[in-house]
Design an enzyme around this catalytic site. Structure first.
Site: not given
Ligand code: NAI
Length: 264
Positions: A155, A168
């Site tokens: 991130s 985080y």
């Molecule tokens: P999101 O919340 O839309 O998707 C995250 C996915 O990970 C979901 O499908 C969820 O069910 C799954 N998940 C959560 N905990 C889990 C676990 N313990 N085991 C297996 N699956 C699990 O979030 P997003 O935005 O798609 O984030 C994806 C990655 O990108 C994360 O690591 C987040 O920290 C990172 N990120 C996101 C940013 C953003 O602006 N959306 C910016 C920087 C990093």
């Protein structure tokens, strides 16, 4: 043949995307599928979102399977990886994308141990041990004809201090060191290990702060004045996994519209 000869047709390639049910993970799954990978999604539970991701990959002509997996539950990793290999074949790429934010943004002076531990378990400890297991399997089964890689999604909070979600930030900056550690350990085997640092990407995770980010982007937060998309991250992951950077490892790729550039 060597790892550098990455353009050779090596048949089916398989990628495991954690948290690939929706959001950035879904974007990565779609881009990897477009680059010829069959896709294993490991996520908490199969639901309509997961079905849409799986159906879309299949409609585009690649195999896709869903595996219920909480990455924080490291005791289940071996069984999940066995199931993936049995269903799709040996992995060529692991994408550690699953991650969570804080339940409530709040003052650093009020961060709780529970929230700290929760973030570390999901964002750092789980991916570290999953990577360890995949890395051990890669090393035990050398496949010099294939380019193999591990991609960690960290991130912008690996460098930007957000005092309303300090735990985080800590979990994500540690992913940088995990990337360097595994890149160093796996270099000899020709396995690339990378960190993608997304900026502000429009997903369920950032929906809570949408109005705030809209305003800040309008006011010049990022040199490129727009939200990122899961496809922006997916295209980068696909290039890395396809071996376009086969003589690089340990690198950070910022996909953030220039957010990381310090300005004066
Ligand atoms: P999101 O919340 O839309 O998707 C995250 C996915 O990970 C979901 O499908 C969820 O069910 C799954 N998940 C959560 N905990 C889990 C676990 N313990 N085991 C297996 N699956 C699990 O979030 P997003 O935005 O798609 O984030 C994806 C990655 O990108 C994360 O690591 C987040 O920290 C990172 N990120 C996101 C940013 C953003 O602006 N959306 C910016 C920087 C990093």
């Amino acid at each position: 043949m060597t790892n550098q000869e990455t353009t050779k047709d090596v048949g089916v390639r398989v990628a495991l995307v954690t948290g690939g049910r929706r959001g950035i993970g879904r974007g990565i799954a779609y881009s990897l599928a477009a680059s010829g990978f069959d896709i294993a999604i490991a996520d908490l539970a199969f639901d309509d979102d997961a079905k849409e991701t799986i159906d879309t990959v299949r409609a585009r002509g690649r195999r896709a399977e869903f595996f219920a997996c909480d990455v924080a539950n490291i005791d289940r990793h071996a069984a999940v990886l066995d199931s993936v290999t049995t269903a799709l074949g040996p992995l060529d790429c692991l994408v550690n994308n699953a991650g969570i934010s804080v339940e409530r943004r709040g003052d650093l002076l009020e961060t709780t141990a529970e929230s700290f531990d929760r973030l570390m378990r999901v964002n750092l400890r789980g991916p570290f041990f999953l990577t360890q297991r995949v890395a051990a399997a890669f090393v035990a089964d050398p496949r010099p004809e294939r380019y193999r890689s591990i991609i960690n999604i960290s991130s912008a909070n690996a460098f930007a201090a957000s005092i309303n979600r300090g735990e985080y930030c800590l979990s994500k900056i540690a992913v940088t060191m995990a990337t360097w550690l595994f890149a160093t350990r796996l270099g000899e085997a020709g396995i690339g290990v990378f960190e993608i640092r997304p900026g502000i990407i429009r997903t369920g995770m950032t929906a809570v702060a949408e109005a705030d980010y809209d305003r800040r982007i309008r006011e010049g937060l990022t040199p490129m004045p727009r939200w990122g998309t899961p496809e922006d991250i997916g295209r980068a992951a696909a290039a890395l996994a396809s071996g376009a950077f086969a003589f690089s490892t340990g690198d950070v790729i910022h996909i953030d519209g220039g957010l990381h550039i310090q300005r004066l």
